[in-house]
Design an enzyme around this catalytic site. Structure first.
Site, PDB file in Angstrom:
ATOM      1  CD  GLN A 180      -2.569  -1.468   2.518  1.00 31.68           C
ATOM      2  OE1 GLN A 180      -2.141  -0.977   3.567  1.00 31.68           O
ATOM      3  NE2 GLN A 180      -3.626  -2.266   2.491  1.00 31.68           N
ATOM      4  CG  HIS A 250      -2.738  -1.278   7.740  1.00 30.53           C
ATOM      5  ND1 HIS A 250      -3.353  -1.962   8.759  1.00 30.53           N
ATOM      6  CD2 HIS A 250      -3.298  -1.748   6.595  1.00 30.53           C
ATOM      7  CE1 HIS A 250      -4.240  -2.812   8.251  1.00 30.53           C
ATOM      8  NE2 HIS A 250      -4.219  -2.707   6.934  1.00 30.53           N
ATOM      9  CD  GLU A 342     -13.543   2.836  14.627  1.00 31.90           C
ATOM     10  OE1 GLU A 342     -12.838   3.807  15.001  1.00 31.90           O
ATOM     11  OE2 GLU A 342     -13.673   1.790  15.297  1.00 31.90           O
ATOM     12  CE1 TYR A 363     -10.061  -7.005   5.682  1.00 40.11           C
ATOM     13  CE2 TYR A 363      -7.927  -7.453   6.701  1.00 40.11           C
ATOM     14  CZ  TYR A 363      -8.845  -6.551   6.176  1.00 40.11           C
ATOM     15  OH  TYR A 363      -8.556  -5.219   6.166  1.00 40.11           O
TER      16      TYR A 363
END
Ligand code: HEC
Length: 473
Positions: A180, A250, A342, A363
């Site tokens: 990522q 992340h 959130e 997951y």
């Protein structure tokens, strides 16, 4: 720019054998073995009612559904599972019901056609392609002269002038394009006209772990664009060396500026327990001055062994961060695991709970925790189950959409949705899916023209578009 100007115009077996669930069993199997005989394999209803239709006998809250599963609804024919299933497994069943119901519901939404008008609750909207490019646009923003800047995750910064001419800005920092990671957020200083500063976040390879694998961090810098080049770079934040262990996940890394302060996010880097550990940068929102100095009134500044830059903790992977245009409150969107994305109001020193509390599960459908709420931990203002994969967001402050004033627009990657959130005070009173299916929406910004600009990415073809939404009169 040609493009931007153009856009401007643009139940029964009550004794049913209850299967003891083993710790690793996933939620699909638990449902199939314990529930499907009555509620149907797709939750669509059989001898017992549908769990998809949101027509509830109980009050329909997460607590009421969990209580029905635990204690049964014996006079109705719903057996009690409290002796067979643990609290956290019951929690995953609730997540699973929410997920399946939402997916069945949103599958009916139509994808709008680019350059055609479509309807939403409060406005008729036109979409117009502004530009298309190879690669993944991670962030975009406007400079005061109306020109555009955007990042490509592979490691590039681009400028698009008011005539639509694109310039690849040379000499930007070398990124670690892995998982990522890559070139991430970009934000001009609110005083850009005076000082020319542009803030950049990116993933940076910093060495190898004991196993000899590459590791890195989220780096924050600022610099200026002069003659198509990135110059005068200053490093604002790099976590201390002993904390480096990210292997590609992340990174977080959105930022927002409030006065002299620069707030930025650092995801849990795939090490979830770090989010509760004040000695690491992971799973936190940080606050520094715009020039990189650390404010002495940061909440853990004087706490031994804590990272002085930490503003909040217990955050999983926040990839949306924005200041409210009127109240100056800082809001963040945070990726949940499977379920439990959130929307948080970010306040000094607060613990947002990850991974001790979450509305999601793993997951693979195994539990993380039965707790959505614990003392000393903040509940989100709003949560999405299933996960929509929340990304960039923006409060709409333009002049075009009269009935969207002050609403928050949130992009979604996995569900390819754009959400419009309306608040009453700090409470969410509307969550409308404005559009679905065009692609993964990673960033949203209000254009000077009053249009709403979004980035849309097609992962399979590794291409991105910037799309403008304008109000149909
Ligand atoms: C023996 C049949 C039977 C089995 C097995 C069963 N249920 Fe039910 N369940 C019912 C009946 C009957 C109701 C009452 C409402 C209805 O008819 O839908 C109900 C109600 C519920 C409700 C409350 C719905 C509401 O309207 O508030 C939930 C949640 C629920 N079941 C979940 C489950 C889950 C999860 C499982 C498996 C762990 C399960 N049920 C297994 C028969 C069953």
């Amino acid at each position: 720019m040609k493009t931007i100007n153009f856009v401007a115009s643009i139940v029964a077996a009550l004794g049913a054998a209850i299967n003891q669930a083993s710790a690793n069993e996933n939620v699909e199997d638990i449902f199939k073995n314990n529930c499907a005989s009555c509620h149907g394999a797709q939750l669509q209803g059989a001898m017992a009612g549908s769990l998809l239709d949101t027509q509830w006998i109980t009050d329909g809250s997460d607590k009421a559904l969990a209580n029905a599963i635990k204690n049964g609804l014996l006079d109705r024919g719903m057996p009690a599972f409290g002796h067979a299933l643990t609290e956290q497994t019951i929690r995953t069943l609730v997540v699973y019901i929410r997920e399946t119901s939402y997916n069945a519901d949103t599958a009916k939404l139509k994808t709008p056609t680019l350059n055609k008008q479509f309807k939403t609750n409060r406005h008729n909207v036109n979409t117009q392609e502004v530009l298309s490019t190879k690669g993944i646009i991670w962030a975009l923003d406007f400079l005061p002269d109306g020109s555009l800047i955007y990042t490509l995750r592979q490691g590039e910064l681009w400028h698009v002038d008011d005539k639509g001419n694109r310039t690849h800005i040379k000499n930007t920092p070398k990124v670690w394009h892995r998982g990522q990671g890559g070139m991430l957020d970009v934000l001009p200083d609110p005083d850009y006209q005076k000082n020319g500063w542009i803030y950049l976040s990116y993933s940076k390879k910093t060495g190898k772990d004991k196993a000899g694998r590459d590791i890195g961090i989220t780096a924050i810098v600022r610099g200026k664009i002069k003659n198509g080049k990135w110059t005068e770079q200053q490093t604002l934040f790099e976590a201390p060396k002993h904390t480096h262990k990210n292997r590609g996940w992340h990174f977080g890394s959105r930022f927002t500026i409030d006065g002299e302060y620069l707030y930025f996010t650092n995801g849990d880097e795939g090490h979830q327990d770090d989010a509760q550990d004040l000695t690491t940068q992971n799973g936190k929102v940080h606050r520094i001055y715009k020039d990189g100095r650390i404010p002495k009134d940061n909440p853990f500044y004087n706490k031994k062994d804590s990272l002085k830059t930490i503003w909040t903790y217990g955050n999983r992977n926040p990839q949306g961060l924005v200041k409210h245009p009127k109240t100056n409150q800082i809001w963040s969107t945070e990726h949940g695991p499977r379920g439990g994305d959130e929307l948080n109001l970010i306040s000094k020193g607060v613990n947002y709970g990850w991974p001790k509390t979450t509305f999601g599960m793993n997951y693979d459908g195994s539990p993380i925790t039965p707790h959505t709420d614990l003392p000393g931990m903040q509940l989100p203002v709003h949560q999405w189950t299933p996960s929509i994969a929340v990304a960039g967001m923006n409060f709409y402050t333009g002049s075009q959409f009269k009935h969207w004033q002050g609403d928050l627009f949130v992009g979604s990657l996995a569900k390819k949705q754009l959400h419009r959130i309306r608040f009453k005070g700090n409470q969410v009173i509307e969550d409308e899916i404005i559009l679905k299916g065009l692609g993964r929406i990673r960033d949203v910004v209000t254009a000077p023209s009053g249009e709403l600009f979004i980035t849309v990415n097609d992962r399979n073809s590794n291409t991105s578009k910037i799309v403008a939404l304008s109000a149909q009169k």
